[in-house]
Design an enzyme around this catalytic site. Structure first.
Site, short mmCIF file in Angstrom:
data_model
loop_
_atom_site.label_atom_id
_atom_site.label_comp_id
_atom_site.label_asym_id
_atom_site.label_seq_id
_atom_site.Cartn_x
_atom_site.Cartn_y
_atom_site.Cartn_z
N GLY A 173 -5.02 3.13 -2.93
CA GLY A 173 -5.57 3.86 -3.79
C GLY A 173 -5.52 5.31 -4.37
O GLY A 173 -6.76 6.49 -5.10
N ASP A 174 -4.34 5.72 -4.13
CA ASP A 174 -4.23 7.30 -4.63
C ASP A 174 -4.14 7.62 -5.67
O ASP A 174 -4.00 6.41 -7.08
CB ASP A 174 -2.65 7.46 -3.84
CG ASP A 174 -3.28 8.07 -2.64
OD1 ASP A 174 -4.03 9.13 -2.51
OD2 ASP A 174 -1.83 7.63 -1.98
N ASP B 238 0.58 -1.29 0.18
CA ASP B 238 0.15 -0.13 0.17
C ASP B 238 1.08 1.05 0.54
O ASP B 238 2.24 0.84 0.28
CB ASP B 238 -0.56 -0.52 0.86
CG ASP B 238 -1.64 0.98 1.48
OD1 ASP B 238 -2.16 1.46 0.56
OD2 ASP B 238 -1.88 1.68 2.30
N ASN C 123 -8.30 -0.62 3.49
CA ASN C 123 -8.59 -0.75 2.52
C ASN C 123 -7.39 -1.51 1.89
O ASN C 123 -7.70 -2.71 1.06
CB ASN C 123 -8.09 0.58 1.32
CG ASN C 123 -7.01 0.79 1.91
OD1 ASN C 123 -6.72 0.61 3.81
ND2 ASN C 123 -6.66 1.37 0.78
#
Lengths: 352, 1198
Positions: free
Chosen positions: B673-674, B391, B814
């Site tokens: 998720g960026d 992540d 997430n």
């Protein structure tokens, strides 16, 4: 862990910085490179060589004589006779002549040897009751089920000693005769002290006597079916060598590891001439009371005479094995030396 | 009921508010969450069932049953059952404790309280009792309990703000707005009468999609994701809100994204199970051979022996006897699969886990968290990892933006120089600038260059204007919390800039739709806000137009340098060149830059423009483009002020760790998720992307064909280029054959960046292979804008097709699905969210510990486990196969060679501790060298230490040893006589000789296998030998025989046998013959073909005399000159919300509020009065707004 919890402050959960927990214990980390193991190889080769040579020299000084009497000479008749079970009760004696070319010096041991007799079968080995032979009264009267079918006879009388091992006890006997110029002399044999101390005194005991005689103690039991005499009459001469602590029985009960084995029968008694220095060279005969049947299992019987050295009887295997091993180690050591000389000496291979 | 549930496939969901009777019909899942596996009643059967799925456990039960049959029992039953029960109990206890903690965490979540409208009033209710259709009330900073439809909130227009960090890892605020028809229901009595019916999609895992309709009062209203609050979000900046539960519990989007918990097994586990099957087959082969032998033997020889040993009633024929023997041999030879293997493996893994927990070097001081091995069964897998999925936010980066440097009017501020004028590295010890003169300063803000403060104090106009811009040009909201001024920004970048301005004396204080209040150097100044020219992805800049206290009009603009430079006034050209160079410098340090510019406007022009602006704002068609053109028109001809450089703070040591792991041949994929820009930027700053890379492919297609084409093109390009370079390589090969540096330089590196929406297509079955191939050709893969489920899918894809060990590391909810899907999940602990940690197998505080976990602990674990297994199999083959050889001499009668006690104790007592010590403490190379030579790790990835070949070798080794162990004593024994003449070739002597040789040989062998002899190893090896002799003599002592004469029938054998010189001669010979060949092979191999490990060991030995110097890990030089200008949230700004005033509180809100609110509000009025006195020229909007916006406590007064 309790200690850690009692700590406080920002490092409360910090693990101990100990060598053990940080896996930094001081340690020796040897590397098995050619140079490191070479001295060991040479040393080992040397040790093996020396031992081999020493053993070989020792073995050269021992002597052994084997006389197979299964069908030899007059024993042929007995062999034929024993083929028939109905003749089991009849006595049969035979004699075999042999000669010793070189005198047996020192202590001489007489063994009986059996070939192809499997004392090491699982069911055979289990077929005994150590409790009974330890003299336990309860086991005497009701032998362990392992002894089946030699636990009780047809009438339900318990057998002592029970089991297949005891039942199949070797029951030939030998008389050794030396033929001097003056005529035959019986070679005196010692038939005692054939067993380990622990067997005679710890592992096997007669039932408690309580002022009874041995036959009285064994009352209510019967002899094993193949035996001619009950257990308390095994040695007619020495009452202390009877019952479960009879030397011959004990020797037999110590089961051999392999189907070909020899068991101690007696020693040469060296008190009187001409046997003070051992067995002199010359002609001998052995008179055998031939009882033990071997034809069923294609077995052979033999009498073995031998002298012993510091590491036991005549044993060519060990010295030869040591010499061969020494040679092989030396060979690998030389190969290693070459390798080390060519590749590893300057550590070139190790360079990153 | 459960059956019904599972059969019922939901096509659409119908939910009626406030009507449990109606909703109960559909049997929707309630809000209870269950992650545990067992309960009290199911534990025993389920756990036992699971355990007996292990091949070995089931096998031992079969053995046990066999041993109970007297006809074939060749060993006592207790030799098997005791260890088996031990194994089962230990495993069960471990499973039970694991599950207990899961129960506890479930319970904690299920028992959280929320306010639910039941039976006409608002009641506190546990989360697990919340049902679909309930209306619940949420308060500020509370977790959302289920997926709910927002009905109304304390904020105007039914707006509310949420933080979705738990869902997608983004920490910026997102706005949600209720339907206008429901937004005025903000009253319990009104809500009670609300009977809207929602028809919507069935539960799914799409976090950013929701479709449904609300039927209420005969009207239909369409619903979308903007009206939903999902479970796991946190309500922020919103006093309260009401919502209606649509999905609950396991059907919420969060839980649907969580993937299934899988029982994780290591590669070695699976291999071990296969090997056990092989051994089993081997065992059957041996059994068949021996059974056939038995049949033949009984036919030819055994018949003749019947006189001494009559057949029992079971021995009907020789064939049947062979059949019985087969089973007897299965029992005797079962020790080739030792039952203690599984216990020992568990013990080892537990030990390795403890070493991980104890590692001081993985303990983080700041957060006081040590590394935790939460699963104790995966350690050796850590030594075989090939793919890491990471992540970004919170894992690679700290998610802290720091204003680190700036360039104002051509001067760089932010560097610190020593007295000789050399630039100094900024460390923790460097003195910070003292901001104490500024009452409004934020204590957390650190800056090291005093010259900038001096410049501000001296009222350098450029510097002042610079910070004024930062204080005015943004969309940050201010708030008061615990007496402090707190900013709520859409993105951390913006917050960093505004905070910087605040500390340097230009504190943004409050805003209304038409004004911005700033405290400039202790003076409150209010600017009239005329327009916000908002940010979007094409503009890459934002501007504000303000009128200052003097009435001057000015436009302030900040944005990407490339864009701003195009819009500058020619007068700024010189400055632009200087600044541009400085920007290059900033970018080279990995900083995110923004250029700042302003423009003075004259009144008339502005008026005209404003009119156009208002007109265009109302246009419906093509409004975006028209607005963009209009914005650009006014933004032309700006004057450059300077540039800011923001550091997206990486976690400590991230670039070093990544380069280390790269050297260890581990591929690192970033799944974030960026947005793409941020992800790429981080990729550059942590050295995953470099300027010297041949190509960085960006896949951002929106359709399947587009994506397919992009992937194909990229792949073709790589292949064609590599062909070219191969050809070149061949030509020059001769010249540079030895020059590895040269070879390294021409190896081309690629990177792949793929967007979430493209990834969705790339993961479809027809494209996934193409995607995977391409991704594996690339050195770096970055997936951005991915959903949690996609993260799991990517991991699954690699797992499925690559047969490689995958590791996922993340910190937020997430990441949970990816952590669960991968072979090994690592959670970053110490942050707020714990979901990732709870789902993970290992957790620690910082990403950089990953290198220690993998390169040190993982490698050691794998190394130890491999050696352990090799040795264990060797040992047991050597031990057991002696029986096989003996079979040929004992009529295949399943007679054991050893004493039964020796068989029972051999694995448990005589040989267990040395091998355990080796498995726990052995190190081929110490930790420092493990880290220094990451290439050592490759042997784990290639599975070199323990594989089928290795297994084959060690079993052959074991067999050879057993052969020698048997036949050397056999050779000696057939003719052996004791010194005193008594025969010594009896079975018991033979047994003791072999047993003693065996124990000595395996002890020497463990000595050869041990690389690291600690005191413990010495103790265990020597201790085991001593133990063997002690137990041997004790077992065969008179005393024990006296008590249990039937069990200890070996009485006196050891004494008589071991006092023999010939027995020792045999033992010595056996040992030498067994050991020398192995030693020879080892030393030859080490000399001729030294492995990397050997080389490093050699190096370590030669360096031992020197003090081990701490390796100075220099910061990896970043070669990138790439500029990234990004300081905005990726979504459209709040500009519109601000200017429309929608997000400003109105009096209406406070009127609906409860009593508590009125008391402080009276205070606000006092404050306002005070402040109006202090503020010189202010033009406020409505009194209500003023009243709200100045919600500051007294001490903020400047």
């Amino acid at each position: 862990m309790g200690k850690e919890k009692s700590k406080s402050g920002p490092l409360a959960r910090r693990p101990d910085n100990s060598a053990f927990k940080q896996q930094r214990l001081p340690a020796w980390s040897p590397m098995l490179t050619a140079s490191a193991v070479l001295p060991f190889f040479y040393l080992l080769a040397l040790i093996c060589m020396l031992l081999g040579v020493w053993l070989l020299l020792t073995v050269q000084n021992t002597q052994e004589m084997k006389v197979d009497y299964t069908e030899a000479g007059s024993c042929n008749l007995c062999f034929e006779m024993r083929k028939n079970v109905s003749n089991a009760g009849q006595r049969c004696t035979c004699m075999i002549m042999f000669s010793i070319e070189k005198a047996f010096k020192g202590d001489v041991f007489i063994y009986y040897g059996l070939r192809n007799f499997h004392q090491n079968l699982r069911r055979y080995m289990d077929s005994r009751d150590d409790g009974q032979m330890l003299g336990r009264k309860s086991n005497l009267k009701s032998p362990s089920s392992y002894c089946k079918p030699f636990d009780v006879d047809e009438k339900g009388v318990p057998i002592a000693p029970c089991g297949a091992v005891a039942n199949s006890m070797f029951n030939d006997s030998f008389i050794l005769t030396y033929y001097t110029i003056n005529g035959p002399t019986v070679v005196p044999l010692l038939r005692k002290g054939l067993t380990w101390y622990t067997d005679k005194n710890v592992k096997y005991r007669n039932p408690k006597m309580d002022n009874l005689t041995l036959p009285e103690v064994f009352e209510g039991t019967t002899r094993p079916p193949y035996w001619q005499k009950p257990v308390y009459q095994l040695d007619p001469f020495d009452p202390n060598n009877n019952g479960f602590i009879n030397d011959d029985l004990l020797v037999w009960m110590r089961e051999a590891a392999f189907p070909n084995f020899k068991k101690l029968y007696g020693f040469l008694y060296r008190a009187n001439k001409p046997f003070t220095k051992g067995l002199p060279a010359g002609n001998y005969s052995v008179t055998i009371s031939y009882n033990f049947p071997v034809q069923y299992f294609k077995g052979r019987k033999e009498v073995v005479l031998t002298t012993v050295s510091w590491f036991g009887g005549q044993n060519h295997f060990l010295p030869i094995a040591y010499l061969v091993t020494s040679g092989l180690i030396l060979l690998t050591a030389v190969v290693l030396t070459v390798v080390w000389w060519k590749f590893g000496k300057d550590g070139k291979n190790m360079a990153d | 009921m459960f059956l019904k549930c599972s059969l019922f496939v939901e096509k659409e969901r119908r939910v009626k508010a406030n009507s449990r009777e109606y909703n109960d019909k559909f049997l929707y899942a309630d809000n209870r969450i269950k992650t545990s596996k067992y309960n009290i009643f199911t534990f025993l059967p389920v756990n036992l069932f699971e355990q007996f799925q292990r091949v070995a456990n089931a096998y031992f039960v079969v053995l046990l049953i066999l041993q109970l049959i007297p006809e074939i029992s060749s060993l006592s039953w207790f030799t098997t059952i005791v260890p088996l029960v031990m194994v089962l109990v230990i495993t069960a206890v471990k499973d039970a404790t694991d599950d207990y903690f899961r129960h506890k965490s479930d319970q904690q979540v299920n028992n959280r309280k929320s306010q639910v409208l039941i039976r006409g009033s608002l009641q506190k209710e546990k989360w697990m009792n919340v049902r679909v259709g309930d209306i619940i009330k949420l308060e500020n900073n509370q977790f959302v309990a289920a997926d709910i439809l927002l009905l109304c909130s304390s904020e105007p227009y039914g707006l509310c703000y949420i933080e979705t960090a738990e869902l997608d890892g983004e920490t910026n605020l997102k706005a949600r707005q209720a339907l206008s028809v429901t937004s005025d229901l903000g009253d319990v009595s009104k809500l009670l009468n609300f009977d809207g019916k929602v028809i919507c999609e069935p539960p799914n895992n799409k976090l950013d999609k929701f479709t449904g309709t609300l039927n209420w009062r005969g009207n239909k209203y369409s619903l979308d994701n903007g009206k939903m609050l999902l479970r796991g979000c946190i309500l922020r900046n919103t006093e309260w809100c009401f919502g209606m539960v649509i999905f609950a519990g396991l059907q919420t989007k969060l839980m649907q994204n969580c993937g299934k918990t899988k029982f994780k097994r290591t590669t070695i586990d699976k291999l071990m199970n296969t090997l056990v099957l092989w051994i089993f087959a081997f065992l059957i082969c041996m059994g068949v051979i021996l059974a056939t032998g038995n049949t033949i033997w009984e036919t030819w020889i055994g018949r003749g022996f019947e006189m001494f040993l009559p057949w029992t009633k079971f021995q009907i024929s020789t064939v049947f006897s062979g059949f019985l023997t087969f089973w007897s041999y299965i029992i005797i030879l079962n020790t080739v699969v030792p039952i203690s293997l599984y216990v020992s493996v568990e013990v080892l893994r537990l030990g390795h886990s403890f070493f991980i927990n104890w590692d001081v070097k993985m303990h983080n001081r700041q957060t006081n968290t040590a590394a935790v091995a939460r699963t104790t069964t995966l350690n050796e897998e850590l030594g075989q990892v090939e793919f890491i999925f990471s992540d970004k936010t919170g894992t690679l980066t700290q998610n802290i933006m720091v204003f680190s440097k700036c360039s104002i009017n051509g001067t760089i501020y932010g560097d610190v120089y020593d007295e000789f004028g050399h630039r100094m590295e900024i460390t923790e010890k460097t003195a910070c600038v003292d901001f104490s003169y500024n009452l409004l300063s934020d204590g957390a803000f650190k800056f090291y260059d005093n010259t900038l403060v001096e410049a501000v104090k001296q009222k350098d106009p450029a510097v002042q204007e610079f910070f004024r811009l930062l204080a005015l040009c943004h969309t940050v909201m201010s708030e008061e919390s615990e007496g402090k001024l707190v900013y709520q920004a859409q993105s951390p970048d913006e917050a960093a800039l505004v905070t910087a301005a605040r500390n340097f004396g230009f504190a943004f204080w409050a805003r209304t739709p038409e004004s911005i209040t700033v405290c400039e150097m202790g003076q409150v100044v209010t600017y009239q806000l005329l327009a916000i020219l908002d940010f979007n992805n094409t503009r890459k800049r934002m501007s504000v137009i303000v009128r200052d206290a003097q009435g001057r009009l000015r436009l302030y603009c900040k944005g990407a340098d490339t864009i701003i430079f195009d819009l500058l006034d020619p007068s700024s050209t010189d400055l632009m060149h200087t600044t541009s160079e400085q920007l290059n410098e900033f970018a080279g340090e990995g900083l995110r830059t923004l250029a700042l510019a302003y423009k003075d406007l004259d009144e008339e022009y502005c008026d005209v423009w404003m009119k156009k602006f208002l007109f265009v704002s109302a246009v419906l068609e093509n409004r975006e483009d028209q607005l963009a053109a209009l914005y650009e028109e006014i933004e032309r001809g700006m004057k450059l002020l300077g540039a800011t450089a923001i550091e997206d703070k990486l976690q400590e040591g991230v670039p070093e760790t990544i380069s280390k792991l790269n050297l260890a041949n581990i591929k690192i994929w970033v799944l974030t998720g960026d947005k793409q820009e941020t992800a790429v930027n981080i990729g550059y700053s942590c050295n995953m992307l470099r300027d010297d890379m041949t190509d960085v492919f960006v896949v951002s297609g929106h359709t399947l064909t587009e994506v397919q084409q992009q992937l194909r093109e990229a792949k073709e390009r790589i292949l064609s280029l590599s062909r070219v370079s191969d050809a070149r390589n061949d030509e020059e090969n001769d010249m540079f054959a030895d020059d590895s540096v040269f070879e390294e330089a021409i190896i081309t590196e690629y990177a792949l960046v793929i967007n979430g929406h493209s990834l969705a297509h790339a993961l479809e079955p027809q494209l996934e292979i193409v995607f995977l191939d391409l991704a594996c050709l690339c050195k770096t893969v970055i997936c951005c804008r991915v959903t949690p489920m996609q993260k799991a899918q990517v991991v699954e894809l690699v797992r499925k097709h690559k047969r490689a060990v995958t590791l996922a590391v993340g910190d937020g909810a997430n990441d949970v699905s990816m952590i669960k899907t991968s072979h090994i999940g690592v959670g970053i602990s110490g942050q707020e969210g714990m979901q990732a940690v709870l789902a993970s197998d290992y957790s620690f505080a910082q990403f950089r510990y990953l290198q220690r976990l993998l390169l040190v602990h993982g490698r050691w674990s794998y190394f130890r486990m491999s050696n352990f297994l090799s040795y264990f199999f060797y040992k047991n083959f050597a031990f057991t196969l002696v029986h096989f050889w003996y079979g040929f001499f004992c009529g295949f009668s399943a007679q054991t060679v050893y004493d039964q006690w020796f068989i029972t104790l051999f694995n448990i007592v005589y040989t267990s501790l040395p091998v355990l010590a080796m498995g726990l403490f052995d190190q081929d190379v110490n930790d420092q060298n493990s880290l220094r030579h990451p290439s050592l790790y490759k042997s784990g990835q290639n599975n070199l230490f323990f594989n089928k070949r290795q297994f084959f070798l060690c079993t052959v080794h074991g067999m050879t040893t057993s052969f020698l162990l048997f036949f050397i004593p056999y050779g000696a024994f057939s003719v052996m006589v004791k010194e005193d003449g008594s025969h010594s070739s009896d079975q018991q002597t033979f047994s003791i000789t072999i047993a003693t040789s065996l124990v000595i040989v395996v002890s020497v062998q463990i000595g050869l296998d041990t690389h690291y002899w600690t005191a413990v190893n010495h103790l265990f090896v020597w201790g085991s030998l001593a133990m063997y002799f002690a137990i041997l003599f004790a077992m065969q002592s008179d005393g024990l025989f006296g008590v249990f004469s039937n069990i200890f029938s070996f009485v006196g054998a050891a004494r008589n046998c071991l006092s023999e010189k010939s027995v020792w001669l045999v033992i010595l010979l056996t040992t030498a013959v067994c050991i020398v060949p192995d030693l020879f092979v080892r030393s030859i191999r080490a000399s001729l073909f030294p492995t990397q490990t050997d080389k490093v060991r050699q190096l370590q030995q030669s360096c031992k005399s020197q003090r081990p110097e701490e390796q100075n890990l220099r910061r990896a030089r970043r070669t990138s000159s790439r500029r990234s200008a990004y300081a905005f949230s990726h979504q459209e700004g709040f500009g519109e919300l601000i200017t429309s005033g929608k997000n400003m509180r109105t009096s209406r809100v406070s009127s609906t509020c409860s009593y508590e609110r009125t008391a402080p509000s009276s205070k606000w009025i006092e404050n306002v009065i005070k402040r109006t006195n202090a503020v010189s020229c202010i033009s406020f909007g409505s009194p209500n707004k003023q009243h709200q916006s100045l919600k500051q406590p007294d001490r903020l007064n400047c």
